[in-house]
Design a protein around this motif. Structure first.
Motif, PDB file in Angstrom:
ATOM      1  N   VAL B  44       0.841  -1.204   0.000  1.00  0.00           N
ATOM      2  CA  VAL B  44       0.000   0.000   0.000  1.00  0.00           C
ATOM      3  C   VAL B  44       0.873   1.251   0.000  1.00  0.00           C
ATOM      4  O   VAL B  44       0.675   2.162  -0.810  1.00  0.00           O
ATOM      5  N   THR B  45       1.873   1.296   0.893  1.00  0.00           N
ATOM      6  CA  THR B  45       2.699   2.509   0.972  1.00  0.00           C
ATOM      7  C   THR B  45       3.533   2.702  -0.300  1.00  0.00           C
ATOM      8  O   THR B  45       3.707   3.825  -0.759  1.00  0.00           O
ATOM      9  N   THR B  46       3.985   1.596  -0.886  1.00  0.00           N
ATOM     10  CA  THR B  46       4.741   1.715  -2.143  1.00  0.00           C
ATOM     11  C   THR B  46       3.874   2.359  -3.223  1.00  0.00           C
ATOM     12  O   THR B  46       4.304   3.267  -3.931  1.00  0.00           O
ATOM     13  N   TRP B  47       2.607   1.890  -3.314  1.00  0.00           N
ATOM     14  CA  TRP B  47       1.702   2.449  -4.313  1.00  0.00           C
ATOM     15  C   TRP B  47       1.393   3.915  -4.027  1.00  0.00           C
ATOM     16  O   TRP B  47       1.326   4.725  -4.945  1.00  0.00           O
ATOM     17  N   ILE B  48       1.206   4.248  -2.739  1.00  0.00           N
ATOM     18  CA  ILE B  48       0.910   5.653  -2.408  1.00  0.00           C
ATOM     19  C   ILE B  48       2.077   6.542  -2.850  1.00  0.00           C
ATOM     20  O   ILE B  48       1.884   7.563  -3.511  1.00  0.00           O
ATOM     21  N   HIS B  49       3.288   6.124  -2.497  1.00  0.00           N
ATOM     22  CA  HIS B  49       4.471   6.902  -2.917  1.00  0.00           C
ATOM     23  C   HIS B  49       4.491   7.074  -4.435  1.00  0.00           C
ATOM     24  O   HIS B  49       4.787   8.155  -4.941  1.00  0.00           O
ATOM     25  N   GLU B  50       4.174   5.990  -5.130  1.00  0.00           N
ATOM     26  CA  GLU B  50       4.179   6.009  -6.593  1.00  0.00           C
ATOM     27  C   GLU B  50       3.115   6.996  -7.122  1.00  0.00           C
ATOM     28  O   GLU B  50       3.387   7.797  -8.008  1.00  0.00           O
ATOM     29  N   LEU B  51       1.919   6.941  -6.529  1.00  0.00           N
ATOM     30  CA  LEU B  51       0.815   7.807  -6.972  1.00  0.00           C
ATOM     31  C   LEU B  51       1.053   9.276  -6.612  1.00  0.00           C
ATOM     32  O   LEU B  51       0.525  10.171  -7.260  1.00  0.00           O
ATOM     33  N   PHE B  52       1.844   9.499  -5.576  1.00  0.00           N
ATOM     34  CA  PHE B  52       2.138  10.872  -5.148  1.00  0.00           C
ATOM     35  C   PHE B  52       3.167  11.547  -6.063  1.00  0.00           C
ATOM     36  O   PHE B  52       3.313  12.759  -6.040  1.00  0.00           O
ATOM     37  N   LYS B  53       3.886  10.764  -6.848  1.00  0.00           N
ATOM     38  CA  LYS B  53       4.947  11.336  -7.697  1.00  0.00           C
ATOM     39  C   LYS B  53       4.380  12.394  -8.633  1.00  0.00           C
ATOM     40  O   LYS B  53       3.355  12.183  -9.280  1.00  0.00           O
ATOM     41  N   GLY B  54       5.050  13.535  -8.675  1.00  0.00           N
ATOM     42  CA  GLY B  54       4.612  14.619  -9.545  1.00  0.00           C
ATOM     43  C   GLY B  54       3.482  15.443  -8.946  1.00  0.00           C
ATOM     44  O   GLY B  54       2.928  16.311  -9.606  1.00  0.00           O
ATOM     45  N   THR B  55       3.096  15.169  -7.690  1.00  0.00           N
ATOM     46  CA  THR B  55       2.050  15.958  -7.034  1.00  0.00           C
ATOM     47  C   THR B  55       2.678  16.683  -5.834  1.00  0.00           C
ATOM     48  O   THR B  55       3.846  16.485  -5.517  1.00  0.00           O
ATOM     49  N   MET B  56       1.847  17.492  -5.145  1.00  0.00           N
ATOM     50  CA  MET B  56       2.362  18.218  -3.978  1.00  0.00           C
ATOM     51  C   MET B  56       2.663  17.285  -2.796  1.00  0.00           C
ATOM     52  O   MET B  56       3.232  17.714  -1.807  1.00  0.00           O
TER      53      MET B  56
END
Lengths: 238, 123
Positions: B44-56
């Motif tokens: 879950v945390t790996t995906w969150i980090h991935e989804l956060f890329k390029g955002t604030m």
């Protein structure tokens, strides 16, 4: 992006200041609880339309579609039964079920490994529920994720086949705990697979003593009558 | 396997909330996860980090706290922790019998949550 939360539903409390510019946003939002709330909404929609909904879960290749087809054949209620067919990308199962005369609603989940209550609420808005008595919801082939996402169905049927080996039930307690009826399918292959049906039944009883455990051979229609009876569909037949 | 959908739900909620509060950067995200959920939090945390890329929220710290299981037994009235066997960590998921009377028909009161608790942001 996949979602099952309506927009604008965010409740938050803002606490400040922590430093000159840092602040906390308290959300306290249970994401799994949101799905459960939507599942309750679906249940009310089914009840209003006097529909009994059955969530059918099981592994890829366990025989979910074959068992649904066998049930439809035995019920012989034509378009008074509807099936929501969940699949990643194909319509193969939907086409197979259509042949039995039921109304079919296809949901392609794309990259999702399970159906969720939001997808079901969208699917039932697309069809005319008038005159439908039973709604089968064929979940995506998976023994793990659907257990965490109730859809609002009245009954949950888990299909497991002897070809999945002797440990499938004990290895996936979560989904079997949620089941009302467990079908042990492909019984004709039990001997060849050297799988003990009674051991699988014992495992199921250990996890969920309330569930009915029924041995089936869906393609031949074996055990299908008992499945219909255990799901409580027979008393609905008029 | 449903880690991706949960992660994208968390990421969407974090970004929406931060944006509504005129946040410029998300520093951390606090998650409270029940120990009886079938979520692999590393994924879950790996995906969150991935989804956060390029955002604030890129680079935000993901803090995960475990919510202990709390069960109630209707047959004997037991109320408390489930049977946790450190030798066999999956045992509680398999049967989770009442530790007092052994009944399997227990009610789970806590331990199945997936809560987005709070966000720390920079204005």
């Amino acid at each position: 992006m996949h979602k099952f939360i309506p927009d604008g539903a965010l409740k938050m409390k803002v606490i400040r200041p922590k430093g000159p510019e840092i602040f906390d946003i308290e959300l306290d939002k249970d994401l799994l609880a949101k799905n459960k709330a939507l599942a309750r909404t679906n249940r009310r929609a089914f009840d209003r339309s006097k529909i009994m909904a059955i969530d059918v879960m099981g592994s890829v290749g366990s025989g979910k579609t074959s068992l649904i087809k066998a049930i439809l054949r035995k019920l012989a209620m034509g378009e008074r039964v509807a099936v929501i067919a969940g699949d990643l990308t194909t319509t193969i199962d939907a086409e197979r079920i259509k042949k039995e005369g039921a109304r079919v609603i296809q949901i392609n989940t794309g990259k999702e490994c399970h159906l969720d209550a939001h997808l079901i609420s969208r699917a039932i808005k697309k069809v005319d529920l008038e005159g439908i008595r039973f709604l089968f919801i064929e979940n995506v082939g998976n023994l793990i994720c659907p257990g965490e996402f109730p859809l609002g169905a009245h009954k949950r049927l888990v299909v497991v086949s002897v070809t999945e080996g002797p440990y499938t039930v004990i290895k996936h307690p979560y989904i079997f705990r949620e089941a009302d009826v467990i079908a042990l399918n492909k019984m004709d292959l039990a001997k060849a697979m050297k799988v003990s049906a009674s051991q699988l039944e014992k495992d199921a009883e250990r996890i969920n003593p309330q569930a009915s455990f029924i041995r089936t051979h869906a393609i031949r229609g074996v055990g299908v009558g008992r499945i219909i009876y255990s799901l409580g569909l027979r008393s609905y037949r008029s | 396997m449903h880690e991706y959908s949960i992660a994208s739900e968390i990421a969407k909620n974090v970004l929406d909330a931060a944006e509504k509060q005129d946040g410029k950067r998300v520093l951390s995200v606090q998650l409270d996860i029940g120990e009886l959920t079938l979520l692999n939090m590393e994924q879950v945390t790996t995906w969150i980090h991935e989804l956060f890329k390029g955002t604030m929220a890129e680079g935000a710290k993901i803090k995960v706290r475990t919510i202990k299981a709390l069960i109630r037994c209707p047959s004997c009235g037991y109320h408390g922790r489930g049977t946790m066997d450190p030798e066999d960590p999956l045992k509680h998921l398999i049967a989770c019998p009442c530790p007092r009377c052994g009944s399997l028909a227990i009610q789970i009161e806590k331990g199945r949550e997936c809560v987005l608790k709070k966000i720390e942001a920079l204005r």
